[in-house]
Design a protein around this motif. Structure first.
Motif, PDB file in Angstrom:
ATOM      1  N   ALA A  26      -0.500  -0.901  -1.936  1.00  0.00           N
ATOM      2  CA  ALA A  26       0.661  -1.952  -2.055  1.00  0.00           C
ATOM      3  C   ALA A  26       2.053  -0.988  -2.110  1.00  0.00           C
ATOM      4  O   ALA A  26       2.932  -1.199  -1.323  1.00  0.00           O
ATOM      5  CB  ALA A  26       0.665  -2.649  -2.911  1.00  0.00           C
ATOM      6  N   VAL A  27       1.940   0.156  -3.011  1.00  0.00           N
ATOM      7  CA  VAL A  27       3.203   0.989  -3.204  1.00  0.00           C
ATOM      8  C   VAL A  27       3.380   1.661  -1.736  1.00  0.00           C
ATOM      9  O   VAL A  27       4.668   1.736  -1.381  1.00  0.00           O
ATOM     10  CB  VAL A  27       2.775   1.941  -4.432  1.00  0.00           C
ATOM     11  N   GLU A  43       1.324  -7.813   3.484  1.00  0.00           N
ATOM     12  CA  GLU A  43       0.150  -7.077   3.404  1.00  0.00           C
ATOM     13  C   GLU A  43       0.305  -6.431   1.665  1.00  0.00           C
ATOM     14  O   GLU A  43      -0.944  -6.368   1.175  1.00  0.00           O
ATOM     15  CB  GLU A  43       0.112  -5.971   4.259  1.00  0.00           C
ATOM     16  N   CYS A  44       1.403  -6.088   1.240  1.00  0.00           N
ATOM     17  CA  CYS A  44       1.498  -5.701  -0.154  1.00  0.00           C
ATOM     18  C   CYS A  44       0.969  -6.633  -1.009  1.00  0.00           C
ATOM     19  O   CYS A  44       0.136  -6.359  -1.679  1.00  0.00           O
ATOM     20  CB  CYS A  44       2.763  -5.351  -0.064  1.00  0.00           C
ATOM     21  N   ALA A  87       2.947  -1.439  -8.710  1.00  0.00           N
ATOM     22  CA  ALA A  87       3.017  -1.884  -7.316  1.00  0.00           C
ATOM     23  C   ALA A  87       3.747  -3.206  -7.469  1.00  0.00           C
ATOM     24  O   ALA A  87       4.742  -3.309  -6.621  1.00  0.00           O
ATOM     25  CB  ALA A  87       1.561  -2.189  -6.847  1.00  0.00           C
ATOM     26  N   PRO A  88       3.889  -4.194  -8.146  1.00  0.00           N
ATOM     27  CA  PRO A  88       4.727  -5.170  -7.982  1.00  0.00           C
ATOM     28  C   PRO A  88       5.907  -5.160  -8.196  1.00  0.00           C
ATOM     29  O   PRO A  88       7.009  -5.585  -7.564  1.00  0.00           O
ATOM     30  CB  PRO A  88       4.076  -6.260  -9.147  1.00  0.00           C
ATOM     31  N   ALA A  89       6.250  -4.054  -9.232  1.00  0.00           N
ATOM     32  CA  ALA A  89       7.769  -3.880  -9.249  1.00  0.00           C
ATOM     33  C   ALA A  89       8.389  -3.153  -8.087  1.00  0.00           C
ATOM     34  O   ALA A  89       9.477  -3.428  -7.730  1.00  0.00           O
ATOM     35  CB  ALA A  89       7.810  -2.763 -10.694  1.00  0.00           C
ATOM     36  N   VAL A  90       7.564  -2.064  -7.634  1.00  0.00           N
ATOM     37  CA  VAL A  90       8.193  -1.382  -6.359  1.00  0.00           C
ATOM     38  C   VAL A  90       8.018  -2.370  -5.236  1.00  0.00           C
ATOM     39  O   VAL A  90       9.225  -2.368  -4.451  1.00  0.00           O
ATOM     40  CB  VAL A  90       7.108  -0.110  -5.994  1.00  0.00           C
ATOM     41  N   VAL A  91       7.216  -3.264  -5.213  1.00  0.00           N
ATOM     42  CA  VAL A  91       7.153  -4.053  -3.801  1.00  0.00           C
ATOM     43  C   VAL A  91       8.325  -4.997  -3.986  1.00  0.00           C
ATOM     44  O   VAL A  91       9.162  -5.545  -3.031  1.00  0.00           O
ATOM     45  CB  VAL A  91       5.666  -4.725  -3.771  1.00  0.00           C
ATOM     46  N   LEU A  92       8.767  -5.625  -5.072  1.00  0.00           N
ATOM     47  CA  LEU A  92       9.472  -6.737  -5.459  1.00  0.00           C
ATOM     48  C   LEU A  92      10.944  -5.988  -5.373  1.00  0.00           C
ATOM     49  O   LEU A  92      11.929  -6.487  -4.932  1.00  0.00           O
ATOM     50  CB  LEU A  92       9.366  -7.273  -6.924  1.00  0.00           C
ATOM     51  N   HIS A  93      11.064  -4.728  -5.751  1.00  0.00           N
ATOM     52  CA  HIS A  93      12.366  -4.014  -5.678  1.00  0.00           C
ATOM     53  C   HIS A  93      12.612  -3.770  -4.266  1.00  0.00           C
ATOM     54  O   HIS A  93      14.031  -4.089  -3.764  1.00  0.00           O
ATOM     55  CB  HIS A  93      12.535  -2.702  -6.418  1.00  0.00           C
TER      56      HIS A  93
END
Length: 297
Positions: A26-27, A43-44, A87-93
Motif C-alpha cells: 500500500a505504501v 488498490e491501496c 500505510a494509512p498515514a502515507v496513503v491518506l496524506h
C-alpha cells in the motif's frame, strides 16, 4: 535462555508476514501513484483491508494451534505499525491531506504517532488488561476506517467532490484523522470480541438480522463498512459514559423496590397477630379454653 533458541512457530508468523507485505505494498503503490499524478488509490485501500484480514487470522491461528509466543507478539506489533500506522498515514496524506498544507501532514503524522503509542501501551499492558476489552481504539479498526473512506469515493477526490458544502470532504477527512488518533490513545474500553463463538446457539432472529445485514452489504458495501466502523467507534464512549447512568438508575430503582417490599412485609407482620413459635402452646391451650373434656368410662 531466550525462546529463540528453541525456534519460532511458522504458521502464525506467516500470516503476520502476509499482513506486513500488504501494508508495504500500500505504501509503495501510493508513492508511485503520487509520482505519476494519478488519483486511483483503491488498490491501496484494498491492500490495507487485506492486511487487516491476515492480522485477524494470525492471532486466531496462534490461539487455536497453541503456538502463541513472545516473539510472535512483538512481530505482530511491528507489522501492525507498518500496515495500520505507516500505510494509512502515507496513503491518506498523498490521497487527500497533502493538499491542505502543514495541517494536512501534521494530521497524518499525529495518526502515525498515536498508532505507535497505542501499540507500545498494548505491549506493556498485554498481561494485565482484560482480554474482553481493548484499551483505546484498536489500530486495525482505525486503518479500516481510512480504507472505507477511500473506497467510498472509489479512490478518487475530484475538484467537485463534496458532501454538504464546498471542499467539506477534506475537512471531514482531517477531522476523522484527528478523531481516530485521539481514540487510539484514549483509555476508553472497546470490546475485543475474542470470546465470540459463532458455533454456539443463538436466537432465531439473530440469523434474520445477519441475512438483512448481508443484503444491505451487497447493495452498499463500502458505506456499510464505514457505518459499521462508525458504530464501533461510538460503542466505546457510549458504553463508558452514556450507558452507566441508566444502568445505575435502574440498579437504584431495584434496590428501592426491594427495600419497600421488606418494609411492607415488616408492617404486615407488626399489624397482625404474632406467630406462635413451634413447640409452644397457643393462648387457648394455655388457658384451657376450647379443650375437649375427657370422656367418662
Amino acid at each position: 535462555m531466550s525462546d529463540l533458541s528453541q525456534g519460532v512457530y511458522m504458521l502464525p508468523n506467516l500470516f503476520t508476514t502476509a499482513s506486513l507485505m500488504c501494508g508495504f505494498y500500500a505504501v509503495i503503490n501510493a508513492i508511485n501513484l503520487g509520482l505519476a499524478g494519478r488519483q486511483d488509490f483503491s488498490e491501496c485501500a484494498w491492500a490495507i483491508l487485506l492486511a487487516a484480514m491476515f492480522d485477524g487470522l494470525d492471532g486466531r491461528v496462534a490461539r487455536r494451534t497453541r503456538t502463541a509466543s513472545r516473539f510472535g507478539t512483538e512481530y505482530d506489533s511491528l507489522s501492525d505499525l507498518v500496515s495500520f500506522g505507516v500505510a494509512p498515514a502515507v496513503v491518506l496524506h498523498i490521497w487527500a491531506l497533502g493538499s491542505m498544507g502543514r495541517i494536512g501532514w501534521l494530521g497524518s503524522f499525529l495518526y502515525l504517532a498515536c498508532g505507535a503509542l497505542r501499540l507500545a501501551r498494548f505491549n506493556v499492558q498485554s498481561g494485565s488488561v482484560e482480554k474482553k476489552f481493548f484499551q483505546g481504539l484498536p489500530i486495525p479498526m482505525a486503518a479500516m476506517m481510512v480504507s472505507a473512506a477511500i473506497l467510498i469515493w472509489e479512490g478518487k477526490l475530484k475538484g467537485d467532490t463534496t458532501l454538504f458544502f464546498e471542499d467539506d470532504v477534506y475537512v471531514y477527512l482531517l477531522v476523522m484523522t484527528f478523531s481516530l488518533a485521539g481514540l487510539m490513545v484514549s483509555s476508553i474500553p472497546y470490546r475485543s470480541f475474542k470470546t465470540l463463538h459463532l458455533t454456539d446457539r443463538r436466537p432465531f432472529y439473530s440469523l434474520v438480522l445477519v441475512v438483512m445485514g448481508l443484503m444491505i452489504w451487497v447493495t452498499k458495501p463500502w458505506w456499510m463498512l464505514f457505518f459499521l466502523g462508525c458504530a464501533y467507534l461510538l460503542s466505546g464512549p457510549i458504553e463508558q459514559y452514556v450507558l452507566p447512568r441508566p444502568v445505575r438508575a435502574f440498579e437504584r430503582a431495584k434496590r428501592r423496590h426491594r427495600v419497600r417490599k421488606a418494609l411492607d412485609r415488616l408492617d404486615s407482620l407488626a399489624s397482625g397477630p404474632l406467630p406462635t413459635p413451634p413447640g409452644t402452646k397457643s393462648e387457648d391451650e394455655a388457658t384451657g379454653e376450647n379443650v375437649r373434656p375427657l370422656r367418662r368410662s
